[in-house]
Structure formats: C-alpha cells, structure tokens
Scaffold this active site. Structure first.
Site, mmCIF file in Angstrom:
data_model
loop_
_atom_site.group_PDB
_atom_site.id
_atom_site.type_symbol
_atom_site.label_atom_id
_atom_site.label_comp_id
_atom_site.label_asym_id
_atom_site.label_seq_id
_atom_site.Cartn_x
_atom_site.Cartn_y
_atom_site.Cartn_z
ATOM 1 N N TYR A 105 0.881 -1.365 -0.017
ATOM 2 C CA TYR A 105 -0.124 0.095 -0.077
ATOM 3 C C TYR A 105 1.129 1.328 -0.008
ATOM 4 O O TYR A 105 0.470 2.209 -0.664
ATOM 5 C CB TYR A 105 -0.900 -0.013 1.030
ATOM 6 C CG TYR A 105 -2.028 -0.935 1.140
ATOM 7 C CD1 TYR A 105 -3.238 -0.789 0.305
ATOM 8 C CD2 TYR A 105 -1.984 -2.125 1.752
ATOM 9 C CE1 TYR A 105 -4.289 -1.855 0.371
ATOM 10 C CE2 TYR A 105 -2.844 -3.403 1.499
ATOM 11 C CZ TYR A 105 -3.910 -3.033 0.954
ATOM 12 O OH TYR A 105 -4.893 -3.894 0.997
ATOM 13 N N ASN A 128 -12.751 -0.318 -5.191
ATOM 14 C CA ASN A 128 -12.608 -0.822 -6.725
ATOM 15 C C ASN A 128 -13.690 -1.422 -7.123
ATOM 16 O O ASN A 128 -14.177 -2.581 -6.696
ATOM 17 C CB ASN A 128 -11.225 -1.503 -6.762
ATOM 18 C CG ASN A 128 -11.152 -1.947 -7.963
ATOM 19 O OD1 ASN A 128 -11.576 -1.711 -9.040
ATOM 20 N ND2 ASN A 128 -10.339 -3.281 -8.295
ATOM 21 N N CYS A 136 -6.745 -5.038 -7.596
ATOM 22 C CA CYS A 136 -6.375 -4.569 -6.154
ATOM 23 C C CYS A 136 -6.101 -5.628 -5.299
ATOM 24 O O CYS A 136 -5.312 -5.373 -4.431
ATOM 25 C CB CYS A 136 -7.731 -3.798 -5.571
ATOM 26 S SG CYS A 136 -9.087 -5.160 -5.802
ATOM 27 N N HIS A 137 -6.277 -6.780 -5.866
ATOM 28 C CA HIS A 137 -5.802 -7.821 -5.002
ATOM 29 C C HIS A 137 -4.146 -7.996 -5.093
ATOM 30 O O HIS A 137 -3.437 -8.819 -4.199
ATOM 31 C CB HIS A 137 -6.355 -9.361 -5.623
ATOM 32 C CG HIS A 137 -5.991 -9.710 -7.146
ATOM 33 N ND1 HIS A 137 -6.790 -9.035 -8.110
ATOM 34 C CD2 HIS A 137 -4.960 -10.291 -7.493
ATOM 35 C CE1 HIS A 137 -6.210 -9.557 -9.295
ATOM 36 N NE2 HIS A 137 -5.218 -10.266 -8.962
ATOM 37 N N GLU A 163 -2.008 -16.394 -10.522
ATOM 38 C CA GLU A 163 -1.147 -15.597 -11.099
ATOM 39 C C GLU A 163 0.328 -15.898 -11.148
ATOM 40 O O GLU A 163 1.045 -15.987 -12.309
ATOM 41 C CB GLU A 163 -1.216 -14.203 -10.907
ATOM 42 C CG GLU A 163 -2.920 -13.563 -11.346
ATOM 43 C CD GLU A 163 -3.101 -12.199 -10.726
ATOM 44 O OE1 GLU A 163 -4.153 -11.627 -11.312
ATOM 45 O OE2 GLU A 163 -2.213 -11.604 -10.252
#
Length: 166
Positions: A105, A128, A136-137, A163
């Site tokens: 962050y 979001n 945002c993850h 991912e």
C-alpha cells in the site's frame, strides 16, 4: 430509474457478478458480496434495476479466459469506474502492476504521487468497482502479509497463486 444489465460468471472461487451500463462495464464483484455490490451501485447510479442477461459478453468471456490461464491483462476492456479523481488515479496505477507481482500500500501511495496517503490509497483500493480486472488483489502489506480484500483473503491468496503459476 437507471437500468443496468447483469451477467453471472462462475469461477473456481465463486460466482462473479458482472454489471453493465449498456455496453460499458461498471462493476465486477463476487456475487456473495451483495451488500457491497448494492452500496457501490447505489452510490454510483442511485435508483437502479439489474436486468439479468445470459448473453456472455466480452467481460464474461475475458474472465473465463483469465481463470482458464489464457489471459494475463484486461487492457482491451471498456469500463467506466466512476469514483473521484483520486480513486481513478489509484485504479489506473493498479492496472500497471504486472501479473505475478505485488506491491505494498505504501508503494501504491508513492506511485500515485502521494506517499503519505496510505490510508486514502487503501480506501480507494477497497472501493475498486471492477475486481480482478483492476487488480486490487495485487496490493499487500508492507511486511508482505495479505491485507484487506473485499472478496476475502482466501480469494486474494488464490488469485495471487493463480497469477504466480503463470
């Protein structure tokens, strides 16, 4: 009354609700986040209805490709996030985080150009409206721990692992 269209996409981590304003994507969220979905849509559109569709449009197909491991970016999507100027700047920066990578962050606040705005950045991240596609993850705590995700930390962990595998 604003009429919006809704598609449902099944995924390995739950059903995903896709909301369109005509042909423009305005929301992607986990269907079990009904209160959050309603709050975001109410804030954005006021009095509205959701008309179900089984059309399986572009957002649906691209989410399926992502979950099947055949899509890594969503830069060809047409969406309208709404939000404040600051929120939109945070969401634009989120889209620059490459698949398989994470940032804190604090780093997100730096990239937005306001390193002291960590809480504001976290708040924008939490609001979001287009989950997964605006990643945002991919934002984690400065200490490397998973923090905050509207879809739940289990889903956040799954998405990051999915991912990473690619």
């Amino acid at each position: 009354m604003k009429r919006l269209t809704c598609e449902i996409c099944s995924s390995p981590i739950g059903e995903i609700q896709i909301v369109l304003n005509q042909e423009t994507l305005v929301l992607v969220d986990f269907r079990d986040n009904a209160k959050r979905i309603e709050r975001l849509l109410e804030r954005r559109f006021g009095n509205h209805t959701l008309d179900p569709s089984s059309r399986n449009g572009p957002a649906y197909r691209k989410l399926k490709e992502y979950f099947d491991g055949n899509r890594t970016v969503f830069d060809d999507m047409v969406w309208d996030t709404g939000g404040t100027t600051f929120q939109r700047s945070v969401w634009r920066v989120l889209c620059t985080i490459p698949l398989g990578e994470v940032i804190s962050y604090h780093e997100l606040a730096e990239r937005v150009g306001n390193p002291k705005a960590i809480r504001a950045v976290a708040n924008a991240n939490a609001n979001n409206p287009i989950s997964i596609m605006i990643p945002c993850h991919r934002v984690i705590g400065k200490d490397g721990t998973l923090r905050g995700y509207a879809g739940g930390l289990d889903r956040k962990a799954w998405l990051l692992k999915h991912e990473e595998a690619r």
